[in-house]
Scaffold this active site. Structure first.
Site, short mmCIF file in Angstrom:
data_model
loop_
_atom_site.label_atom_id
_atom_site.label_comp_id
_atom_site.label_asym_id
_atom_site.label_seq_id
_atom_site.Cartn_x
_atom_site.Cartn_y
_atom_site.Cartn_z
N ASP A 31 -6.12 -4.30 -5.96
CA ASP A 31 -6.36 -2.73 -5.39
C ASP A 31 -4.27 -2.76 -5.70
O ASP A 31 -4.34 -1.11 -6.04
CB ASP A 31 -6.23 -2.98 -3.87
CG ASP A 31 -7.20 -3.68 -3.71
OD1 ASP A 31 -7.51 -5.20 -3.62
OD2 ASP A 31 -7.72 -3.89 -2.22
N ASP A 70 0.66 -0.97 -0.25
CA ASP A 70 -0.28 -0.27 -0.16
C ASP A 70 0.74 1.03 0.11
O ASP A 70 0.24 2.36 0.00
CB ASP A 70 -1.28 0.24 1.42
CG ASP A 70 -1.61 -1.13 0.94
OD1 ASP A 70 -2.28 -0.84 0.08
OD2 ASP A 70 -2.35 -1.63 1.90
#
Length: 404
Positions: free
Chosen positions: A177, A114
């Site tokens: 993602d 992330d």
């Protein structure tokens, strides 16, 4: 009747709402966001954790996180966008403060994929607007950190370097993602970082394109690979309804990610694929343009919506519409984005006096019973990004130019 005319008719049908006469006014919506953010700034505690993440349905209090949370970059990113939209130094100073809380991410070992969400949303926007050299150094260091998760045998970045349910740890896992985090690598490769970062991003995107999608171009949330051979083991979900369902936000990451990959590479393969993953999403929408959290939840129409997916897609479609050379399809994408933003800017979806976030009705992790029908910070981030992009287009400037 040819396919593109059929597509245009379908989109027109999905996004024709006779009860909404006016299109979204980005200036008005951006001013609304600025006032909401000012209210949030007054509420934030003086000690960590102090980064807003979400507000539960019917509540007014933010849940705060620290720099390690995957959502930590969205709040400073919002502040930078507000500085761009308003020129108000209050937002610049706050953007700098909250971005700097994330500096340890550029120095520590990668905990997961992330880093792009965290660092490029914060320092990436900050550097774009200020050109501060120290911001650039942080971005470049973090890109190198993210690259340590790349497995050349597989051809993708490891998303979760730890045990996660149903991921066959210690095998290699990649979630959809992760497409968004490739932007950090592309940028770094063109701004002083290693050219190898560009190759990692391209390989990841192409490997994902090959293994992460079903015949109809809907995305698996996660794919597990043999870490030694690179062979695909299985496609599964973690946050969607089922392994074979189309989780709305996962599909939005694919739409945004492949649009960005075309921008960065100019490879027509990515442009073609961005349209394929977009079209399956659009044809499945209800008339308000806001998806249910998962398109295959049997509880529909009594399932929760996900405004965050709509905000991501709206922002992506504004960019994608400019890339598509087919005029009918380009206009259909543009109209769809505007309709999504019109609905998101209505009383049904703006938080207004209910809390100090921008939007209501996002769904975070439904299977985990977490952040359901809530206000969530990444919905606000992509909403304001989409509004800024729309305003720039209306002013006749590129979405990549600074507004002020």
């Amino acid at each position: 009747m040819n396919k593109r005319k059929i597509f245009a008719i379908l989109i027109a049908l999905f996004f024709y709402l006779p009860n909404i006469q006016a299109q979204v006014n980005p200036d008005k919506a951006l001013l609304y966001c600025a006032e909401q953010a000012k209210s949030t700034l007054k509420l934030i505690p003086r000690q960590s954790p102090d980064i807003p993440r979400s507000i539960n349905q019917g509540k007014k209090d933010w849940r705060y996180v620290d720099y390690k949370d995957w959502c930590s970059g969205f709040w400073p990113g919002i502040l930078w966008y507000l500085y761009e939209a308003t020129g108000n130094n209050q937002f610049k100073l706050a953007g700098d403060k909250f971005s700097k809380e994330l500096i340890p991410l550029s120095r520590e070992k990668a905990f997961d994929h992330d880093l792009g969400f965290q660092i490029f949303s914060s320092f990436g926007n900050g550097y774009r607007l200020t050109q501060y050299p120290e911001y650039k150094k942080i971005i470049l260091r973090t890109a190198d950190t993210l690259a340590t998760l790349y497995n050349a045998k597989v051809g993708t970045i490891l998303s979760w370097p730890r045990s996660v349910p149903n991921m066959n740890w210690p095998q290699h896992n990649t979630i959809i993602d992760n497409m968004i985090n490739l932007e950090l690598l592309f940028w770094a490769s063109k701004n002083g970082g290693s050219k190898h970062l560009y190759n990692i991003a391209v390989n990841h995107a192409k490997t994902t394109m090959k293994n992460h999608f079903r015949a109809d171009f809907s995305a698996y949330h996660a794919v597990v690979y043999d870490k030694l051979t690179g062979k695909k083991i299985k496609g599964v979900t973690h946050q969607g309804y089922a392994d074979d369902s189309m989780w709305a936000r996962g599909q939005s990451w694919a739409i945004y990610g492949y649009t960005m990959c075309f921008r960065e590479t100019k490879d027509p393969v990515f442009l073609d694929f961005a349209q394929k993953v977009t079209d399956v999403y659009l044809k499945s929408l209800t008339v308000d343009g806001i998806p249910y959290w998962d398109f295959n939840d049997p509880a529909i129409p009594n399932a929760p919506k996900d405004a965050s997916a709509a905000a991501v897609v709206a922002s992506a479609l504004i960019e994608l519409s400019a890339f598509v050379t087919d005029k009918i399809k380009s206009e259909a994408y543009s109209k769809a984005a505007k309709q999504m933003l019109t609905t998101l800017s209505s009383a049904n979806y703006q938080s207004r006096n209910q809390n100090s976030a921008f939007l209501l009705h996002s769904t975070g992790h439904k299977p985990n019973e977490s952040e359901i029908d809530a206000s969530i910070i990444y919905a606000d981030y992509y909403y304001i990004e989409a509004l800024l992009r729309l305003k720039k287009i209306q002013k006749g400037i590129s979405i990549y130019q600074k507004l002020k």
